[in-house]
Design a protein around this motif. Structure first.
Motif, PDB file in Angstrom:
ATOM      1  N   GLU A 206      19.387  12.400   6.469  1.00  0.00           N
ATOM      2  CA  GLU A 206      18.675  11.514   7.526  1.00  0.00           C
ATOM      3  C   GLU A 206      18.017  12.408   8.621  1.00  0.00           C
ATOM      4  N   ASP A 207      18.964  13.421   9.007  1.00  0.00           N
ATOM      5  CA  ASP A 207      18.248  14.366  10.088  1.00  0.00           C
ATOM      6  C   ASP A 207      17.066  15.143   9.622  1.00  0.00           C
ATOM      7  N   ILE A 208      17.030  15.472   8.214  1.00  0.00           N
ATOM      8  CA  ILE A 208      16.121  16.443   7.482  1.00  0.00           C
ATOM      9  C   ILE A 208      14.678  15.416   7.678  1.00  0.00           C
ATOM     10  N   ILE A 209      15.003  14.255   7.006  1.00  0.00           N
ATOM     11  CA  ILE A 209      13.921  13.402   6.857  1.00  0.00           C
ATOM     12  C   ILE A 209      13.108  12.996   8.333  1.00  0.00           C
ATOM     13  N   ARG A 210      14.137  12.865   9.455  1.00  0.00           N
ATOM     14  CA  ARG A 210      13.590  12.478  10.763  1.00  0.00           C
ATOM     15  C   ARG A 210      12.732  13.727  11.216  1.00  0.00           C
ATOM     16  N   SER A 211      13.165  14.638  11.005  1.00  0.00           N
ATOM     17  CA  SER A 211      12.891  16.029  11.431  1.00  0.00           C
ATOM     18  C   SER A 211      11.269  16.188  10.923  1.00  0.00           C
ATOM     19  N   ILE A 212      11.195  16.042   9.538  1.00  0.00           N
ATOM     20  CA  ILE A 212       9.957  16.058   8.976  1.00  0.00           C
ATOM     21  C   ILE A 212       8.964  14.924   9.508  1.00  0.00           C
ATOM     22  N   SER A 213       9.480  13.809   9.719  1.00  0.00           N
ATOM     23  CA  SER A 213       8.839  12.666  10.283  1.00  0.00           C
ATOM     24  C   SER A 213       7.929  13.072  11.707  1.00  0.00           C
ATOM     25  N   ASP A 214       8.752  13.830  12.393  1.00  0.00           N
ATOM     26  CA  ASP A 214       8.458  14.081  13.546  1.00  0.00           C
ATOM     27  C   ASP A 214       7.520  15.229  13.662  1.00  0.00           C
ATOM     28  N   LYS A 215       7.498  16.166  12.638  1.00  0.00           N
ATOM     29  CA  LYS A 215       6.395  17.242  12.679  1.00  0.00           C
ATOM     30  C   LYS A 215       5.307  17.123  11.651  1.00  0.00           C
ATOM     31  N   ILE A 216       5.134  16.156  10.944  1.00  0.00           N
ATOM     32  CA  ILE A 216       4.079  16.000   9.905  1.00  0.00           C
ATOM     33  C   ILE A 216       3.609  14.663  10.074  1.00  0.00           C
ATOM     34  N   LEU A 217       2.007  14.453  10.293  1.00  0.00           N
ATOM     35  CA  LEU A 217       1.216  13.448  10.509  1.00  0.00           C
ATOM     36  C   LEU A 217       0.342  13.389   9.515  1.00  0.00           C
ATOM     37  N   PRO A 218      -0.012  12.141   9.156  1.00  0.00           N
ATOM     38  CA  PRO A 218       0.566  11.061   9.385  1.00  0.00           C
ATOM     39  C   PRO A 218       1.893  11.036   8.919  1.00  0.00           C
ATOM     40  N   ILE A 219       2.912  10.241   9.291  1.00  0.00           N
ATOM     41  CA  ILE A 219       4.356  10.366   8.751  1.00  0.00           C
ATOM     42  C   ILE A 219       4.279  10.307   7.172  1.00  0.00           C
ATOM     43  N   PRO A 220       4.764  11.046   6.605  1.00  0.00           N
ATOM     44  CA  PRO A 220       4.917  11.275   5.227  1.00  0.00           C
ATOM     45  C   PRO A 220       5.712  10.287   4.387  1.00  0.00           C
ATOM     46  N   ASN A 221       5.408   9.648   3.466  1.00  0.00           N
ATOM     47  CA  ASN A 221       6.210   9.054   2.647  1.00  0.00           C
ATOM     48  C   ASN A 221       6.333   9.772   1.229  1.00  0.00           C
ATOM     49  N   GLY A 222       7.256   9.547   0.426  1.00  0.00           N
ATOM     50  CA  GLY A 222       7.022   9.952  -0.795  1.00  0.00           C
ATOM     51  C   GLY A 222       7.898  11.437  -1.126  1.00  0.00           C
ATOM     52  N   ILE A 223       8.727  11.611  -0.021  1.00  0.00           N
ATOM     53  CA  ILE A 223       9.538  12.910   0.050  1.00  0.00           C
ATOM     54  C   ILE A 223      10.892  12.542  -0.168  1.00  0.00           C
ATOM     55  N   GLU A 224      11.523  13.185  -1.252  1.00  0.00           N
ATOM     56  CA  GLU A 224      12.735  12.900  -1.605  1.00  0.00           C
ATOM     57  C   GLU A 224      13.657  14.229  -1.123  1.00  0.00           C
ATOM     58  N   VAL A 225      14.814  14.017  -0.650  1.00  0.00           N
ATOM     59  CA  VAL A 225      15.503  15.274  -0.142  1.00  0.00           C
ATOM     60  C   VAL A 225      17.179  15.211  -1.079  1.00  0.00           C
TER      61      VAL A 225
END
Length: 140
Positions: A95-114
């Motif tokens: 969840e920290d990894i996903i949150r970090s990605i969402s903070d750094k990439i715009l628009p907020i990406p969906n479709g990323i699985e970790v």
């Protein structure tokens, strides 16, 4: 979503083991447009290179990043990845990894699985599987 894990490892991610990843890198592998290798260089969080690679894959056909892969070696000018993995000895929270990605990439990406793959002895590698979303950019 296309299953890049199954395409490269021959199995669903739920059945993928640390040993299978070790076996995968027992022979030289090269990166391509939908497969990237990132070694762990003592990082405790996602690095700028990971964000850039995720963004590039989201802007293309998608792909798979293996973070904790062996360090690349050059063989007659061709970069190959094989040998010992470079695992994390500290578990990172998905969840920290996903949150970090969402903070750094715009628009907020969906479709990323970790996915976290471990050897039960506190050695962790992480797989990022993603599909094409649309034009995005990394924030610096």
């Amino acid at each position: 979503m296309f299953d890049f894990v199954k395409a490269h490892f021959g199995t669903e991610v739920e059945k993928l083991t640390y040993e299978k990843v070790v076996e995968f890198f027992s022979t030289p592998k090269t990166e391509n447009t939908n497969l990237e290798f990132k070694s762990n260089r003592g990082d405790k969080k996602i690095t700028e290179k990971i964000y850039q690679t995720i963004c590039a894959m989201l802007n293309s056909a998608g792909g798979l990043i293996i973070w904790g892969a062996p360090k690349e070696k050059s063989n007659d000018g061709v970069k190959e990845c094989f040998g010992d993995l470079t695992p994390f000895t500290v578990q990172l929270k998905s969840e920290d990894i996903i949150r970090s990605i969402s903070d750094k990439i715009l628009p907020i990406p969906n479709g990323i699985e970790v996915y976290e793959i471990d050897d039960k002895n506190q050695h962790y590698i992480y797989l990022f599987q993603m599909c094409y979303v649309y034009r995005c950019k990394c924030l610096h």
